[in-house]
Write a protein that holds these residues in place. Structure first.
Motif, mmCIF file in Angstrom:
data_model
loop_
_atom_site.group_PDB
_atom_site.id
_atom_site.type_symbol
_atom_site.label_atom_id
_atom_site.label_comp_id
_atom_site.label_asym_id
_atom_site.label_seq_id
_atom_site.Cartn_x
_atom_site.Cartn_y
_atom_site.Cartn_z
ATOM 1 N N TYR A 82 0.849 -1.189 0.000
ATOM 2 C CA TYR A 82 0.000 0.000 0.000
ATOM 3 C C TYR A 82 0.887 1.242 0.000
ATOM 4 C CZ TYR A 82 -3.311 3.585 1.433
ATOM 5 O OH TYR A 82 -4.073 4.728 1.482
ATOM 6 N N PHE A 84 0.075 5.439 -0.406
ATOM 7 C CA PHE A 84 -0.923 6.481 -0.610
ATOM 8 C C PHE A 84 -0.620 7.233 -1.901
ATOM 9 C CE2 PHE A 84 -2.477 10.839 -0.108
ATOM 10 C CZ PHE A 84 -3.828 10.572 0.093
ATOM 11 N N ASP A 93 -2.753 2.671 -3.672
ATOM 12 C CA ASP A 93 -3.780 2.763 -2.649
ATOM 13 C C ASP A 93 -5.056 2.124 -3.186
ATOM 14 O OD1 ASP A 93 -4.823 4.666 -4.439
ATOM 15 O OD2 ASP A 93 -4.242 6.379 -3.198
ATOM 16 N N CYS A 94 -6.152 2.207 -2.418
ATOM 17 C CA CYS A 94 -7.354 1.455 -2.785
ATOM 18 C C CYS A 94 -7.933 1.881 -4.125
ATOM 19 C CB CYS A 94 -8.407 1.564 -1.683
ATOM 20 S SG CYS A 94 -9.030 3.232 -1.357
ATOM 21 N N GLU A 141 -14.557 6.636 1.792
ATOM 22 C CA GLU A 141 -13.100 6.721 1.974
ATOM 23 C C GLU A 141 -12.359 5.492 1.472
ATOM 24 O OE1 GLU A 141 -11.322 9.299 3.111
ATOM 25 O OE2 GLU A 141 -13.167 10.477 3.201
ATOM 26 N N HIS A 142 -13.062 4.376 1.298
ATOM 27 C CA HIS A 142 -12.380 3.138 0.911
ATOM 28 C C HIS A 142 -13.193 2.400 -0.146
ATOM 29 C CE1 HIS A 142 -9.429 0.023 1.302
ATOM 30 N NE2 HIS A 142 -10.303 -0.897 1.669
ATOM 31 N N PRO A 156 -5.530 -2.173 1.682
ATOM 32 C CA PRO A 156 -6.110 -1.728 2.951
ATOM 33 C C PRO A 156 -5.588 -0.381 3.475
ATOM 34 C CG PRO A 156 -5.386 -4.025 3.056
ATOM 35 C CD PRO A 156 -4.792 -3.427 1.820
ATOM 36 N N TYR A 157 -4.315 -0.342 3.885
ATOM 37 C CA TYR A 157 -3.768 0.865 4.486
ATOM 38 C C TYR A 157 -2.252 0.707 4.606
ATOM 39 C CZ TYR A 157 -4.576 -2.283 8.482
ATOM 40 O OH TYR A 157 -4.637 -3.376 9.303
ATOM 41 N N GLU A 158 -1.595 1.780 5.036
ATOM 42 C CA GLU A 158 -0.137 1.795 5.149
ATOM 43 C C GLU A 158 0.351 0.618 5.986
ATOM 44 O OE1 GLU A 158 3.232 3.382 3.778
ATOM 45 O OE2 GLU A 158 1.382 4.543 3.606
#
Length: 213
Positions: A82, A84, A93-94, A141-142, A156-158
């Motif tokens: 991941y 950003f 990112d997503c 947001e996702h 998912p995320y960092e």
């Protein structure tokens, strides 16, 4: 009407043609298909941004990609870290994952979740989701790609990587589910003489090559 909205209407119209083929003569069904072809051709001058101001999703080769293709394309990126703002195999990112996966299939979608959550057609619930559908959570947001069998693919995320996991959300957690690629209809092969199918194919070909300007 954008091209992706027009594609969303094709499945509905094909279903109607299937019903017509059983209730009316072949001539009547062909006449109805001709009217559909003319209507689809009229979309040619309206392929710009929609009234919402969201860039339209466009399909380079309508009808070629399937939801299963979307999942297969997404699986190529499993394990990518991941990042950003990332949107390629070095990190994503997503929403970058979603854009890249669809781009691999010749389908252009907006870059951000705010745009991606407005394309295609709405799906009523997670139980109705099909492979390739987009699931938006977290108040926009996702975004995740539904992979079938109650599983999803997402970035998912960092600190995490692109992953295939069980669908952890419920309908209460979902802001919207979007179907970018229409599901195939039995009507596409229902006409014994091929008349309505041929007219639909011709209209689609015309729209793909001359409608997008």
């Amino acid at each position: 009407m954008t091209m992706i909205e027009a594609m969303g209407r094709i499945g509905e119209i094909q279903s109607s043609l299937l019903q017509l083929s059983g209730a009316k003569s072949a001539t009547a069904a062909t006449d109805t298909s001709a009217a559909f072809a003319a209507s689809l051709a009229s979309f040619g001058g309206t392929s710009g941004a929609s009234g919402t101001g969201v860039p339209p999703a466009t399909i380079a080769n309508p009808g070629a990609a399937t939801g299963t293709d979307v999942v297969a394309s997404a699986q190529k990126y499993l394990g990518v870290p991941y990042v950003f703002g990332g949107e390629d195999a070095s990190g994503m990112d997503c929403s970058g994952l979603v854009q890249r996966v669809y781009a691999d299939l010749g389908i252009d979608v907006p870059r951000l979740v705010s745009g991606q959550m407005k394309i295609g057609t709405e799906v009523g619930s997670l139980a109705q989701a099909k492979p390739g559908d987009l699931i938006v959570t977290g108040g926009g947001e996702h975004i995740l790609i539904y992979a079938g069998n109650n599983r999803v693919i997402h970035a998912p995320y960092e600190g995490r990587t692109v992953s295939l996991v069980d669908a952890y959300m419920t309908d209460a957690d979902i802001d919207t589910i979007r179907r970018v690629i229409p599901q195939p209809s039995a009507a596409a092969s229902a006409s014994p003489g091929g008349g309505s199918t041929d007219l639909i194919s011709a209209a689609l070909a015309s729209f793909a090559t001359g409608g997008a300007r």
